[in-house]
Write a protein that holds these residues in place. Sequence first.
Motif, PDB file in Angstrom:
ATOM      1  N   THR A 193       0.828  -1.210   0.000  1.00  0.00           N
ATOM      2  CA  THR A 193       0.000   0.000   0.000  1.00  0.00           C
ATOM      3  C   THR A 193       0.862   1.260   0.000  1.00  0.00           C
ATOM      4  O   THR A 193       0.341   2.355  -0.220  1.00  0.00           O
ATOM      5  N   GLY A 194       2.180   1.114   0.200  1.00  0.00           N
ATOM      6  CA  GLY A 194       3.067   2.253  -0.016  1.00  0.00           C
ATOM      7  C   GLY A 194       3.086   2.689  -1.466  1.00  0.00           C
ATOM      8  O   GLY A 194       3.382   3.849  -1.774  1.00  0.00           O
ATOM      9  N   LEU A 195       2.770   1.781  -2.380  1.00  0.00           N
ATOM     10  CA  LEU A 195       2.658   2.154  -3.791  1.00  0.00           C
ATOM     11  C   LEU A 195       1.448   3.047  -4.031  1.00  0.00           C
ATOM     12  O   LEU A 195       1.438   3.858  -4.960  1.00  0.00           O
ATOM     13  N   THR A 196       0.431   2.904  -3.202  1.00  0.00           N
ATOM     14  CA  THR A 196      -0.690   3.843  -3.229  1.00  0.00           C
ATOM     15  C   THR A 196      -0.208   5.216  -2.789  1.00  0.00           C
ATOM     16  O   THR A 196      -0.536   6.242  -3.408  1.00  0.00           O
ATOM     17  N   THR A 197       0.555   5.241  -1.715  1.00  0.00           N
ATOM     18  CA  THR A 197       1.021   6.508  -1.149  1.00  0.00           C
ATOM     19  C   THR A 197       1.825   7.316  -2.156  1.00  0.00           C
ATOM     20  O   THR A 197       1.684   8.545  -2.220  1.00  0.00           O
ATOM     21  N   ILE A 198       2.662   6.663  -2.975  1.00  0.00           N
ATOM     22  CA  ILE A 198       3.463   7.424  -3.938  1.00  0.00           C
ATOM     23  C   ILE A 198       2.711   7.679  -5.244  1.00  0.00           C
ATOM     24  O   ILE A 198       3.249   8.319  -6.151  1.00  0.00           O
ATOM     25  N   GLY A 199       1.485   7.192  -5.355  1.00  0.00           N
ATOM     26  CA  GLY A 199       0.629   7.522  -6.502  1.00  0.00           C
ATOM     27  C   GLY A 199       1.145   7.008  -7.831  1.00  0.00           C
ATOM     28  O   GLY A 199       0.975   7.661  -8.871  1.00  0.00           O
ATOM     29  N   ILE A 200       1.701   5.807  -7.852  1.00  0.00           N
ATOM     30  CA  ILE A 200       2.377   5.298  -9.043  1.00  0.00           C
ATOM     31  C   ILE A 200       1.433   4.665 -10.063  1.00  0.00           C
ATOM     32  O   ILE A 200       1.787   4.515 -11.239  1.00  0.00           O
ATOM     33  N   ARG A 201       0.228   4.301  -9.676  1.00  0.00           N
ATOM     34  CA  ARG A 201      -0.641   3.524 -10.576  1.00  0.00           C
ATOM     35  C   ARG A 201      -0.901   4.201 -11.930  1.00  0.00           C
ATOM     36  O   ARG A 201      -0.763   3.535 -12.978  1.00  0.00           O
ATOM     37  N   PRO A 202      -1.282   5.495 -11.995  1.00  0.00           N
ATOM     38  CA  PRO A 202      -1.536   6.084 -13.313  1.00  0.00           C
ATOM     39  C   PRO A 202      -0.312   6.048 -14.226  1.00  0.00           C
ATOM     40  O   PRO A 202      -0.447   5.814 -15.437  1.00  0.00           O
ATOM     41  N   ARG A 203       0.866   6.251 -13.664  1.00  0.00           N
ATOM     42  CA  ARG A 203       2.087   6.220 -14.483  1.00  0.00           C
ATOM     43  C   ARG A 203       2.319   4.824 -15.039  1.00  0.00           C
ATOM     44  O   ARG A 203       2.725   4.669 -16.202  1.00  0.00           O
ATOM     45  N   LEU A 204       2.066   3.806 -14.240  1.00  0.00           N
ATOM     46  CA  LEU A 204       2.244   2.435 -14.715  1.00  0.00           C
ATOM     47  C   LEU A 204       1.268   2.108 -15.840  1.00  0.00           C
ATOM     48  O   LEU A 204       1.650   1.487 -16.841  1.00  0.00           O
ATOM     49  N   GLU A 205       0.023   2.506 -15.680  1.00  0.00           N
ATOM     50  CA  GLU A 205      -0.963   2.204 -16.731  1.00  0.00           C
ATOM     51  C   GLU A 205      -0.636   2.949 -18.021  1.00  0.00           C
ATOM     52  O   GLU A 205      -0.780   2.404 -19.120  1.00  0.00           O
ATOM     53  N   ASP A 206      -0.187   4.196 -17.911  1.00  0.00           N
ATOM     54  CA  ASP A 206       0.182   4.953 -19.109  1.00  0.00           C
ATOM     55  C   ASP A 206       1.388   4.336 -19.804  1.00  0.00           C
ATOM     56  O   ASP A 206       1.443   4.263 -21.033  1.00  0.00           O
ATOM     57  N   LEU A 207       2.363   3.888 -19.003  1.00  0.00           N
ATOM     58  CA  LEU A 207       3.602   3.351 -19.566  1.00  0.00           C
ATOM     59  C   LEU A 207       3.419   1.972 -20.171  1.00  0.00           C
ATOM     60  O   LEU A 207       3.958   1.673 -21.253  1.00  0.00           O
ATOM     61  N   LEU A 208       2.636   1.117 -19.493  1.00  0.00           N
ATOM     62  CA  LEU A 208       2.608  -0.301 -19.840  1.00  0.00           C
ATOM     63  C   LEU A 208       1.319  -0.749 -20.511  1.00  0.00           C
ATOM     64  O   LEU A 208       1.258  -1.860 -21.042  1.00  0.00           O
ATOM     65  N   ALA A 209       0.279   0.060 -20.466  1.00  0.00           N
ATOM     66  CA  ALA A 209      -0.980  -0.230 -21.154  1.00  0.00           C
ATOM     67  C   ALA A 209      -1.608  -1.545 -20.707  1.00  0.00           C
ATOM     68  O   ALA A 209      -2.142  -2.309 -21.526  1.00  0.00           O
ATOM     69  N   VAL A 210      -1.520  -1.838 -19.407  1.00  0.00           N
ATOM     70  CA  VAL A 210      -2.229  -2.973 -18.820  1.00  0.00           C
ATOM     71  C   VAL A 210      -2.960  -2.484 -17.581  1.00  0.00           C
ATOM     72  O   VAL A 210      -2.586  -1.457 -16.996  1.00  0.00           O
ATOM     73  N   PRO A 211      -4.018  -3.187 -17.145  1.00  0.00           N
ATOM     74  CA  PRO A 211      -4.679  -2.790 -15.905  1.00  0.00           C
ATOM     75  C   PRO A 211      -3.727  -2.925 -14.714  1.00  0.00           C
ATOM     76  O   PRO A 211      -2.954  -3.886 -14.637  1.00  0.00           O
ATOM     77  N   VAL A 212      -3.789  -1.969 -13.802  1.00  0.00           N
ATOM     78  CA  VAL A 212      -2.971  -1.983 -12.586  1.00  0.00           C
ATOM     79  C   VAL A 212      -3.911  -1.849 -11.400  1.00  0.00           C
ATOM     80  O   VAL A 212      -4.670  -0.872 -11.308  1.00  0.00           O
ATOM     81  N   VAL A 213      -3.887  -2.821 -10.503  1.00  0.00           N
ATOM     82  CA  VAL A 213      -4.817  -2.862  -9.378  1.00  0.00           C
ATOM     83  C   VAL A 213      -4.144  -2.309  -8.134  1.00  0.00           C
ATOM     84  O   VAL A 213      -3.141  -2.845  -7.663  1.00  0.00           O
ATOM     85  N   ASP A 214      -4.696  -1.236  -7.633  1.00  0.00           N
ATOM     86  CA  ASP A 214      -4.227  -0.605  -6.404  1.00  0.00           C
ATOM     87  C   ASP A 214      -4.920  -1.266  -5.219  1.00  0.00           C
ATOM     88  O   ASP A 214      -6.142  -1.364  -5.179  1.00  0.00           O
TER      89      ASP A 214
END
Length: 229
Positions: A193-214
Amino acid sequence: MQPTPSSASGPSPMPAVPTVGIIRVLTSDDPTAIAEHGRLLERHYGFPTFSRCIPGQPYGIHDQESERCAEPKIVALAREMAAEGADTIIISCAADPALERTREAVDVPVLGAGAAAAAVSLGLGTRIGVLGITDEAPPGVRAVLGDRFTGAVRPREVRRTTDLRAPHGAPAVLEAAARLVESGADTLLLACTGLTTIGIRPRLEDLLAVPVVDAVLAAGLMASYTRTR
């Protein structure tokens, strides 16, 4: 009196409306930091929250020993929050520490962020890659994913949730996620859940074009189904 949304660790008025209690496993004396996951859920799902953190764990949960130490603290805090009016409790940690023990200890639904994220992932893909701060996927996540689990990766030089906020944290996460997709993952599960804190999900989806589950958002989705309307 209407509760103050996302109130931090310490005494607070008993909520006057059904409220989701968020247990943070990273100790902090910063009320804004403690309430961060709760505020995110309020924005996404519209229900009120109040947040508390367990004591004595400045690096959160990152191995078996830190999880063992955290478990009785989580159970005790859940009892306090349920007594104060929480109608649902979320353990905001993808390892789902003390999940079953906490469910036995209180009379309200208790959700683990890891199991919730795994359940959501099953609705999105067939080859789920797990990105977290340990070399192996959390056992609860693996159990839910079953044969759709395709692999787990830990970002380089990241071993605790606090490492994610270091300058190397986000670039290491992006590189590790790319490795998972290159190895065949069609969906990514963020198992910290630290990955939630740094707000990385939108960047991952934009970069990799796959669903990313927070994991925090997944737990909030489950909470939206447990609450009294």
